[in-house]
Design an enzyme around this catalytic site. Structure first.
Site, short mmCIF file in Angstrom:
data_model
loop_
_atom_site.label_atom_id
_atom_site.label_comp_id
_atom_site.label_asym_id
_atom_site.label_seq_id
_atom_site.Cartn_x
_atom_site.Cartn_y
_atom_site.Cartn_z
N ASP B 113 -5.85 4.98 -8.58
CA ASP B 113 -4.19 4.48 -7.92
C ASP B 113 -3.49 3.35 -8.35
OD1 ASP B 113 -4.31 6.67 -6.61
OD2 ASP B 113 -5.91 6.52 -4.67
N TYR B 194 -1.91 9.92 0.93
CA TYR B 194 -3.14 9.01 1.59
C TYR B 194 -2.56 7.44 1.17
CZ TYR B 194 -7.38 10.35 0.66
OH TYR B 194 -9.03 10.76 0.96
#
Lengths: 279, 430
Positions: B113, B194
């Site tokens: 990420d 997310y």
């Protein structure tokens, strides 16, 4: 969804999307997300400003904020602005623009190519450099800035470290095989290639379903987030082995004002302009 | 839509951050526009405004902040000023996230990420309902080409700071107790479905807590089978895929203004039985060279200042306090709980490090920890959480946290919160 179309659409229909998940897992027809899903997954508007209590740089104590949160006043500080900054704080837009200009000055990187094959490198990002530490003393007053470019002509990453005070490029570092996050332009280009590719069939079908008959022809119809993909850093099938030496991008894809369409299984190779899939 | 968002954000944030007691009229609890360089209280951030706050019990914290496209929130020049301490004590040159690796148990997908997407690139506006009583600060994010209200700094209660019934010579009890509080600093990043909260709590007893919260939604497209997922929804049909979040933090210490800190490992082992209980013996192992290590029973590490001692003439140090962590053993770099490496400016992300200046050195921290002598140690803390979804994780997913703490060890001769009446009780013999 066809055999070729690998995009998986997200839940639709009331019931918390269970029906959809079943459809997805079963490989059934693509169905599109529900209002419920939309409601929770929509992005915050980039320009949205739902509170007007903006103080100056020195802050505005006692700004009203949203009293219905029941928790007291919120102070807001605006982003610093202007080209003349020192020390360790956020970069300003003026500094970023100036750093890019210095990095590209004197026809530097003229032989490089951008994501469209155009002349000059693809600009990726700008960040404040670590304080110089050559002697162990951290001199951090001067603003040294790193500007990152990708040169599609040579498939390499180029970092220009710029001294904003003197207006000079302090050093240039290049490397292959390093793939930082994609820029907005690269993300858009990846989506454009995907939309036009046979592997984009599922994405187009899901878009049509989501928009009740609309045709997906442009990245502008989607809200996108690019994800770089480097096989030196993660598992991948043989067909994607070039990713890493090449610049490859996956996408989080969402219909504007609509549901997610899962395209994370698909990888766009921006260096050779092909699309592959992970599984 | 927007309303939905706002309510959700409030719901996830409120449990941690609401602070009814401190909101109204607490001048010490508010962030203040920092004095410029040269004063005792504020970090020298140049033209930027330092993030400086004195908590109600008198402890001060100050630091510089900014946003990096990949790393997200960057805190620099973090200084701690215990009550009664004349000058702030420098603790960290910088503290940042260094990776969030998210592989799915199905073997079908994985995300890095920070290195592949970026926490600053995905930073979103923080609303006032998420930052009660606090200060929201904006920064220009180059990759987004816009200004984002990226940082919240506020004060939050943390319950008991201490409690003690102390008896005087007449047998009369006096209750000493205080409520503690934290300076809470966070940013929020949206990566697909997310949403991550990157948070640091700076407590009035000197403890620093780093934590990463994950909320938003489970991946809407990742469903798997028995053994690699967990059935959510009715029956046993839809198995949301289990996955990992391996979060790395990078800590560049500058204790008491010097980079030349020492690192020590402590292990406590059984050493026979005494008359009344088992004997446990604690031994110290200096860490003079780069380290890649795992946790063990009663093992801990600390970073020790070479430049400062407390008034008891004990060197100041900061102890790494680990909480539960399941390291991910399918990557080399996630297979260790802790790395300590010699400082290099180009070594920034624990994996997928994409600084060309580090070309040829490998792209992950396990490659860098190769035995070099430590004169300027950088600590890389890996905290892994294996998330097996449950029914309750459905939309919006209740925030789940993972992190660690840095606790002061001998930074001050007693706690900065010790009441004045008890401050003479330092050491044996009172």
């Amino acid at each position: 969804m066809t055999d070729q179309g690998e995009s998986r659409s997200l839940p639709q229909k009331g019931g918390l999307g269970r029906g959809i998940k079943r459809a997805l897992w079963g490989g059934g027809t693509a169905v599109v997300a529900t209002a419920v899903m939309i409601g929770i997954t929509l992005p915050r508007d980039a320009s949205g400003d739902d509170h007007s209590t903006t103080g100056g740089p020195a802050a505005a104590p006692g700004a009203p904020g949203q009293q219905d949160a029941g928790s007291g006043d919120v102070t807001e500080n605006e982003a610093p602005e202007g080209a003349h900054q020192s020390g360790r704080g956020p970069l300003t837009k003026a500094e970023v623009d100036r750093a890019k200009s210095i990095a590209l000055g004197r026809d530097a990187l003229r032989s490089a190519q951008d994501v469209d094959g155009g002349r000059g490198p693809e600009y990726l990002d700008t960040d404040l450099a670590e304080p110089a530490d050559a002697t162990g003393a951290r001199t951090d007053r001067a603003r040294r800035v790193e500007v990152l470019f990708y040169d599609y002509g040579h498939d390499r990453l180029v970092k220009k470290t710029v001294d904003l005070a003197s207006g000079t490029v302090e050093r240039t570092d290049t490397a292959t095989g390093l793939q930082p996050p994609p820029s907005a332009d690269e993300t858009r280009e990846a989506a454009s290639l995907l939309i036009g590719d046979a592997l984009g069939t599922g994405l187009r079908a899901d878009f049509t379903a989501a928009t009740k008959g609309g045709d997906l022809t442009s990245p502008d119809q989607l809200r996108l987030r690019g994800i770089s993909f480097n096989t030196a850093e993660q598992s991948a099938p043989a067909g994607l082995a070039k990713c890493g030496r090449h610049r490859c991008v996956r996408l989080f894809t969402q219909v504007k004002d609509g549901p997610w369409i899962d395209t994370t299984n698909l990888v766009v190779d921006l260096s050779d302009r092909t699309v592959g899939r992970i599984h | 839509m927007r309303t939905t968002h706002v309510r959700r954000a409030l719901g996830t944030a409120s449990a941690l951050l609401l602070l009814p007691a401190l909101v109204a009229g607490s001048t010490t609890g508010r962030a203040v526009a920092a004095p410029r360089a040269g004063t005792a209280a504020a970090a020298d951030c140049g033209t930027a405004t330092a993030l400086t706050r004195t908590l109600p019990n008198g402890t001060g914290w100050s630091m510089c902040w900014r946003m990096s496209g990949t790393k997200g929130l960057v805190l620099e020049k973090i200084a701690y000023r215990p009550r009664k301490e004349p000058q702030p004590l420098k603790v960290l040159n910088s503290a940042t996230l260094a990776q969030v690796n998210v592989p799915y148990d199905s073997g079908l997908t994985e995300y890095n990420d920070l290195s592949d997407i970026g926490f600053g690139n995905t930073a979103v506006d923080i609303g006032p309902e998420e930052c009660p009583g606090g200060t929201i600060s904006a920064a220009y994010i180059p990759q987004q080409e816009r200004t984002v209200k990226a940082l919240c700094a506020t004060t939050a209660p943390r319950g008991h700071a201490y409690r003690s019934d102390v008896y005087d010579e007449h047998g009369t009890a006096k209750k000493y107790t205080a409520q503690g509080s934290d300076l809470v600093v966070f940013s929020v990043s949206q990566l697909g479905w997310y949403e991550y909260v990157t948070q640091w709590n700076f407590s009035d007893d000197g403890t620093i807590t780093a934590k990463m919260g994950a909320t938003g939604d489970l991946s809407p497209g990742d469903y798997s089978g028995e053994g690699t997922g967990w059935p959510i929804g009715k029956g046993r049909h839809d198995h949301a895929t289990s996955h990992y979040h391996s979060v790395f933090w990078r800590l560049d210490f500058g204790l008491d203004g010097s980079n030349r800190a020492k690192v020590e490992q402590y292990d406590t082992k059984k050493a026979g039985r005494g008359a009344g209980s088992a004997v446990l013996k604690t031994t110290r192992t200096p860490v003079g060279r780069e380290l890649a290590a795992n946790s063990a029973l009663r093992r801990w590490w600390r970073v020790v200042s070479t430049a400062g001692k407390n008034t008891d003439r004990h060197p100041r140090s900061w102890e790494l306090v680990r909480q539960h962590s399941d390291r991910y053993d399918a990557h080399a770099y996630t297979s260790k709980d802790l790395y300590v490496t010699q400082y290099r400016a180009c070594e920034r992300l624990a994996s997928g490090n994409s600084d060309p200046a580090c070309h040829g050195r490998g792209t992950s921290v396990d490659k860098w920890a190769n035995g070099e002598t430590l004169t300027h140690p950088v600590m890389w803390v890996n905290v892994g959480f294996h998330h097996i979804p449950r029914d309750e994780d459905q939309t919006p997913m209740p925030i789940h946290w993972q992190g660690f703490q840095l606790a002061p060890r001998d930074v001050t001769a007693m706690s900065p919160l010790t009441p004045d009446e008890l401050s003479g009780r330092n050491g044996r013999g009172h």
